[in-house]
Design an enzyme around this catalytic site. Sequence first.
Site, mmCIF file in Angstrom:
data_model
loop_
_atom_site.group_PDB
_atom_site.id
_atom_site.type_symbol
_atom_site.label_atom_id
_atom_site.label_comp_id
_atom_site.label_asym_id
_atom_site.label_seq_id
_atom_site.Cartn_x
_atom_site.Cartn_y
_atom_site.Cartn_z
ATOM 1 N N ASP A 41 -133.497 41.414 -52.869
ATOM 2 C CA ASP A 41 -132.173 40.996 -52.642
ATOM 3 C C ASP A 41 -131.359 41.366 -51.263
ATOM 4 O O ASP A 41 -131.498 42.351 -50.668
ATOM 5 C CB ASP A 41 -131.325 42.003 -53.885
ATOM 6 C CG ASP A 41 -131.942 41.747 -55.075
ATOM 7 O OD1 ASP A 41 -131.952 40.517 -55.505
ATOM 8 O OD2 ASP A 41 -132.115 42.779 -55.830
ATOM 9 N N ASP A 46 -138.536 43.617 -49.172
ATOM 10 C CA ASP A 46 -137.408 43.807 -50.267
ATOM 11 C C ASP A 46 -137.079 42.484 -50.741
ATOM 12 O O ASP A 46 -137.381 41.419 -49.944
ATOM 13 C CB ASP A 46 -136.148 44.435 -49.370
ATOM 14 C CG ASP A 46 -134.893 44.548 -50.268
ATOM 15 O OD1 ASP A 46 -135.061 44.948 -51.509
ATOM 16 O OD2 ASP A 46 -133.892 44.002 -49.671
ATOM 17 N N ASP A 82 -133.124 44.583 -45.665
ATOM 18 C CA ASP A 82 -131.697 44.460 -45.417
ATOM 19 C C ASP A 82 -131.083 45.927 -45.361
ATOM 20 O O ASP A 82 -129.691 45.748 -44.889
ATOM 21 C CB ASP A 82 -130.889 43.505 -46.070
ATOM 22 C CG ASP A 82 -130.466 43.984 -47.648
ATOM 23 O OD1 ASP A 82 -129.273 44.093 -47.733
ATOM 24 O OD2 ASP A 82 -131.663 44.307 -48.133
#
Length: 254
Positions: A23, A21, A196
């Site tokens: 961000d 991922d 995250d």
Amino acid sequence: MSLSFHTADLSLRAPQAIIFDTDNTLYAYGHPHAQATAAAEEKAVRLLGCQVDDVRRAFAQARQEVKQRLGRTASSHSRLLYFQRGIELLGRKTQLVITLDLEQTYWRTFLAHCELFPGVRELLMTLRNRGIGTAIITDLTSQIQFRKIIYFGLDDCFDYVVTSEEAGADKPQEAPFQLAIDKLGIDPAQIWMIGDDPASDIAGARRFGITTLLRVDRARNGNGRDVAPDLEFDDFEELNRYLFSGKVEGWARQ
């Protein structure tokens, strides 16, 4: 906390590829977003002659409206659409030049305050040197996410990039994961996912049998608390040391 396994007898096996991922995984999103939002609000106050509280309320309402209307799609994250609708809610009708100016101000300020987490670049270079495939699955529009990757100087560190704009859906829907798997051409059982967000990154990857690693340092997404990753970590430098310490089957000690 450093490294934490959720299955006591789990033995990690070296993957053929790792999907990341972007961000809040490769860099912290909160600070650049706050700086960019403040810069855009300040400019809107000046250009529109409005009070800052009115601007904030209008932009917050605009964001909510856009997300409700568009659902889990790339366009639902568009600052351009937020600013367009926010200006309209302030009674100024559609102001194209100002809308574009605010969007450019937001992203220019955002990128100026971005910084990769320590150890990210080193991990990516190690993976490249060892012939491990790499990809990104990221929500939002392609142009913005491409700009972030280039800004970080990581455009030669990934074999493939998949945005939710290209896939037609945000994570955790299947489309972006399936597209990344198809591009890599690798059995999902031989792929890892590093993200995250338990609800988007971990749950989405789990549907395909992908080994999941969760980077943590923020409050958990309530929708994803029941979705445990295979491994949690909060430091890419420590993760890098662990992966190549000889404890991961198939990877020799560095």
